[in-house]
Write an enzyme that holds these catalytic residues in place. Structure first.
Site, short mmCIF file in Angstrom:
data_model
loop_
_atom_site.label_atom_id
_atom_site.label_comp_id
_atom_site.label_asym_id
_atom_site.label_seq_id
_atom_site.Cartn_x
_atom_site.Cartn_y
_atom_site.Cartn_z
N ASP A 252 0.84 -1.20 0.00
CA ASP A 252 0.00 0.00 0.00
C ASP A 252 0.88 1.25 0.00
O ASP A 252 1.65 1.47 0.93
CB ASP A 252 -0.88 0.01 1.26
CG ASP A 252 -1.82 1.21 1.28
OD1 ASP A 252 -2.92 1.11 0.68
OD2 ASP A 252 -1.45 2.25 1.87
N TYR B 57 2.88 9.98 -0.15
CA TYR B 57 3.94 9.42 0.70
C TYR B 57 5.32 9.71 0.11
O TYR B 57 6.33 9.55 0.80
CB TYR B 57 3.79 7.89 0.88
CG TYR B 57 2.49 7.43 1.51
CD1 TYR B 57 1.63 8.33 2.13
CD2 TYR B 57 2.12 6.08 1.49
CE1 TYR B 57 0.44 7.90 2.69
CE2 TYR B 57 0.94 5.65 2.06
CZ TYR B 57 0.10 6.56 2.64
OH TYR B 57 -1.08 6.13 3.20
N LYS C 79 -2.85 6.01 -4.27
CA LYS C 79 -4.01 6.87 -3.96
C LYS C 79 -3.89 8.24 -4.60
O LYS C 79 -2.79 8.79 -4.73
CB LYS C 79 -4.13 7.04 -2.44
CG LYS C 79 -4.05 5.72 -1.69
CD LYS C 79 -4.24 5.86 -0.19
CE LYS C 79 -3.84 4.58 0.52
NZ LYS C 79 -2.43 4.51 0.89
N HIS D 167 -7.96 9.45 -1.89
CA HIS D 167 -7.29 9.36 -0.58
C HIS D 167 -8.15 9.90 0.58
O HIS D 167 -8.20 9.30 1.65
CB HIS D 167 -5.95 10.12 -0.65
CG HIS D 167 -4.93 9.63 0.32
ND1 HIS D 167 -3.59 9.62 0.06
CD2 HIS D 167 -5.05 9.14 1.58
CE1 HIS D 167 -2.93 9.13 1.10
NE2 HIS D 167 -3.80 8.84 2.04
N1 NAP Z 1 -5.63 6.13 3.67
C1 NAP Z 1 -5.07 6.86 4.61
O1 NAP Z 1 -5.41 8.03 4.82
C2 NAP Z 1 -4.00 6.24 5.46
C3 NAP Z 1 -3.63 6.89 6.65
C4 NAP Z 1 -2.65 6.26 7.41
C5 NAP Z 1 -2.10 5.06 7.00
N2 NAP Z 1 -2.46 4.49 5.82
C6 NAP Z 1 -1.86 3.22 5.34
O2 NAP Z 1 -1.95 2.26 6.38
C7 NAP Z 1 -0.66 1.81 6.73
C8 NAP Z 1 -0.59 1.46 8.21
O3 NAP Z 1 -0.86 2.59 9.03
P1 NAP Z 1 0.28 3.38 9.85
O4 NAP Z 1 1.57 3.26 9.14
O5 NAP Z 1 -0.23 4.76 10.11
O6 NAP Z 1 0.32 2.67 11.24
P2 NAP Z 1 0.45 1.17 11.83
O7 NAP Z 1 0.72 0.18 10.78
O8 NAP Z 1 -0.73 1.01 12.70
O9 NAP Z 1 1.69 1.33 12.81
C9 NAP Z 1 2.97 1.60 12.33
C10 NAP Z 1 3.89 1.79 13.55
O10 NAP Z 1 4.01 0.57 14.27
C11 NAP Z 1 5.36 0.16 14.35
N3 NAP Z 1 5.34 -1.31 14.25
C12 NAP Z 1 5.01 -2.07 13.18
N4 NAP Z 1 5.01 -3.38 13.48
C13 NAP Z 1 5.36 -3.45 14.78
C14 NAP Z 1 5.54 -4.54 15.67
N5 NAP Z 1 5.34 -5.80 15.28
N6 NAP Z 1 5.94 -4.26 16.96
C15 NAP Z 1 6.13 -2.99 17.35
N7 NAP Z 1 5.97 -1.91 16.56
C16 NAP Z 1 5.58 -2.14 15.28
C17 NAP Z 1 6.05 0.84 13.20
O11 NAP Z 1 7.41 1.08 13.46
P3 NAP Z 1 8.61 0.39 12.58
O12 NAP Z 1 8.41 0.83 11.16
O13 NAP Z 1 9.84 0.97 13.20
O14 NAP Z 1 8.47 -1.09 12.78
C18 NAP Z 1 5.29 2.17 13.14
O15 NAP Z 1 5.80 3.06 14.12
C19 NAP Z 1 0.23 2.99 6.34
O16 NAP Z 1 1.60 2.68 6.34
C20 NAP Z 1 -0.37 3.37 5.02
O17 NAP Z 1 0.06 2.47 4.01
C21 NAP Z 1 -3.44 5.06 5.05
#
Ligand code: NAP
Length: 274
Positions: free
Chosen positions: A43, A48, A73, A106
């Site tokens: 994704d 980004y 997106k 998005h």
């Molecule tokens: N459509 C939208 O508006 C929107 C908004 C936000 C996000 N997204 C998408 O959704 C994806 C996921 O959301 P997100 O990146 O905001 O947050 P997330 O996946 O909920 O959390 C990411 C955080 O968790 C840490 N992490 C990951 N696996 C871990 C584990 N097993 N143990 C401990 N820490 C862990 C990561 O650090 P490390 O990298 O250091 O492991 C990072 O700090 C995004 O990357 C993006 O592709 C879309």
């Protein structure tokens, strides 16, 4: 790997790698490592700034294009009919791909912009530039605007979903309308400490000899919600994918359901100022 089938028959891997805040080399390494570990779904988004890095990792992985599921997106400033068509060309160019698998609006900006942008997405879909189209950050009233005005309903709605924001009613509406819910921030993003320190989650994780993030990811998969945890750390990329060798019980699911607070980390969709 488990797949969901979208309303047009396209199969989407239920678990993918998120890349928000993953920059250049980190985005490249994380994507390449994930693909080596068995992930087939990535994704990304124009905003980004990592489409080129993700595209290079896809190419260097040597995997067959048809085995991959790539989402990007349409950014807010590119919304509108002509500008959305142009934005897709730029994303394809950045990614080095001939087509993508899922193109999402998005954020909801206004009802009018949504209609114009979605009209462009329908054209891109019919022109086979993308295998599926959808939206992100849409509530029921935003979705109804699309569903009521187009013959082709969105195939996916990607929204913030985690233990403190479970989206049961939104998911029910999506299921009734054959729109697949996709969870972003499944690990509570920058508030991940709230997830890691949750006592109910710690207890369930210990019972299954799994980590709390693995339980949070599996809980979404058990609900048939697509989930895209982000990590740039190799061992966390691996462990987030290692969730197919156990099942949560009905009791586990009920206990997690009680953690719902309606707590949002990202902006309310009607209030975005970017
Ligand atoms: N459509 C939208 O508006 C929107 C908004 C936000 C996000 N997204 C998408 O959704 C994806 C996921 O959301 P997100 O990146 O905001 O947050 P997330 O996946 O909920 O959390 C990411 C955080 O968790 C840490 N992490 C990951 N696996 C871990 C584990 N097993 N143990 C401990 N820490 C862990 C990561 O650090 P490390 O990298 O250091 O492991 C990072 O700090 C995004 O990357 C993006 O592709 C879309």
């Amino acid at each position: 790997m488990k797949y969901v089938t979208l309303n047009n028959g396209v199969k989407m891997p239920i678990l993918g790698l998120g890349t928000f805040r993953s920059k250049d080399e980190d985005a490249y390494n994380a994507t390449l490592h994930a693909l080596k570990c068995g992930y087939r779904h990535i994704d990304t988004a124009w905003i980004y700034g990592n489409e080129k890095a993700v595209g290079k990792a896809i190419k260097d992985s040597g995997l067959n294009r048809e085995d991959l599921f790539i989402t990007t997106k349409l950014w807010n400033t590119h919304q509108g009919y002509e500008s959305a068509l142009k934005a897709m060309e730029e994303s394809l160019d950045n990614l080095g791909l001939d087509y993508i698998d899922l193109y999402l609006i998005h954020w909801h900006k206004s009802y009018e912009k949504s209609i114009e942008s979605y009209r462009a997405l329908v054209k891109l879909y019919k022109d086979k530039k993308t295998r599926a189209i959808g939206v992100s950050n849409f509530n029921i009233h935003h979705l109804m605007n699309i569903v009521d005005n187009f013959d082709i309903a969105p195939m996916v709605n990607q929204v913030e979903t985690h233990i403190e924001l479970q989206n049961h009613i939104l998911n029910d509406y999506c299921t009734e309308n054959k729109i697949q819910l996709e969870a972003y921030a499944p690990l509570m993003s920058q508030d991940i400490s709230k997830l890691l320190n949750n006592e109910v989650m710690i207890k369930i994780a210990a019972k299954h000899k799994k980590s709390v993030p693995q339980i949070a990811i599996k809980w979404l998969i058990e609900r048939n919600i697509v989930v895209i945890p982000k990590s740039i750390n190799n061992s966390r990329i691996e462990s987030n994918f290692d969730v197919f060798d156990f099942n949560l019980s009905e009791e586990d699911m009920l206990e997690i359901r009680k953690l719902n607070k309606g707590n949002k980390i990202f902006p309310e969709f009607d209030n975005v100022e970017f």
